[in-house]
Design an enzyme around this catalytic site. Sequence first.
Site, PDB file in Angstrom:
ATOM      1  N   ASP A  62      -0.202  -0.915  -4.748  1.00  0.00           N
ATOM      2  CA  ASP A  62       0.034   0.336  -5.446  1.00  0.00           C
ATOM      3  C   ASP A  62      -0.100   1.513  -4.485  1.00  0.00           C
ATOM      4  O   ASP A  62      -0.423   1.337  -3.302  1.00  0.00           O
ATOM      5  CB  ASP A  62      -0.913   0.478  -6.638  1.00  0.00           C
ATOM      6  CG  ASP A  62      -2.378   0.408  -6.234  1.00  0.00           C
ATOM      7  OD1 ASP A  62      -2.709   0.864  -5.116  1.00  0.00           O
ATOM      8  OD2 ASP A  62      -3.194  -0.108  -7.021  1.00  0.00           O
ATOM      9  N   LYS A  63       0.116   2.699  -4.978  1.00  0.00           N
ATOM     10  CA  LYS A  63       0.141   3.897  -4.131  1.00  0.00           C
ATOM     11  C   LYS A  63      -1.203   4.188  -3.480  1.00  0.00           C
ATOM     12  O   LYS A  63      -1.268   4.775  -2.395  1.00  0.00           O
ATOM     13  CB  LYS A  63       0.572   5.109  -4.952  1.00  0.00           C
ATOM     14  CG  LYS A  63      -0.346   5.450  -6.120  1.00  0.00           C
ATOM     15  CD  LYS A  63       0.189   6.601  -6.930  1.00  0.00           C
ATOM     16  CE  LYS A  63      -0.729   6.911  -8.126  1.00  0.00           C
ATOM     17  NZ  LYS A  63      -2.067   7.337  -7.693  1.00  0.00           N
TER      18      LYS A  63
END
Length: 302
Positions: A171-172
């Site tokens: 994820d980011k």
Amino acid sequence: MNNKEGNNNKSGGRANSSRPSSNKPKPAMPKRAQGPKKVKPATKIAEEEAAKKAKKPNQAPKRPKVKDEIRLNKYISNSGVCSRRDADIYIQSGNVKVNGIPVTEMGYMVKPGDVVNFDGAVLTPEKKVYILLNKPKNFTTALDEGQEYRNVLELVKGSTTAKIGAVGRMDKNTTGLLLFTNDTDMIRKFTLPTNKSSKIYQVSLDKNLKFEDLEKIQKGLVLDGHRVFVEDVSYIEGEAKSEIGLKLRSANVKVVRSIFEHFNYDVLRIDRVAFAGLTKKNLPRGNWRLLTEQEIINLKNV
């Protein structure tokens, strides 16, 4: 009378001469008196081995290997459309043609210049590429359109013309090592739950991790009905007790976050510092490099 006596003496002599010879060992029986010769165990073993080596149904006949030829399933896998295992299924179902002829033989060898048609499309195999990225924040592996954050493929743009994909998801907010390749077999291998390769994460928490919670994590725990095995967990030397090192085999980064949230800690940052023996040494954040031949061999042997 004399003649009869003489005859009796002769016959008596023969009887007497045969009596002592009865104690001598009898001569071996002639071959014609022996029964049929039994098959020796060694012969049976040889016959069984020969039967095993006999051509099985749906198997290509063995022949000398031609230079640069390659197995059909590997040729298909190299093109990036599917794994070797899936390629075998397509081959058996008759959906693969070589030079216009359907091929269903397992182990069929493709020679240079052969045209392989896979499910209606001509394949062009690519050279295997393996790229290691030290991912920064605010990039994601998600391919959905309209994402607020940029895709990680932008960071390795220009590294190769091959169609590559990330091994696993990030994820980011997760940073650290991320592997890219067009080797579909390797992607599948490292995303299977049964994969035994170790990953090491540095996790930053919103508060210090209690020692009793650290011990509970070390023993392993159950998340969403699944047992999570932790290889090692420890405080990072020289850092606050909110900086934790975690070693486990799961390739799912969400598991790392869930472990600490299970004990009511908020995870601020997750950084993957090691992946299946690969490290961030000499690889600054946001940079990438090609794997060495030895590193590729090590990955395949994990």
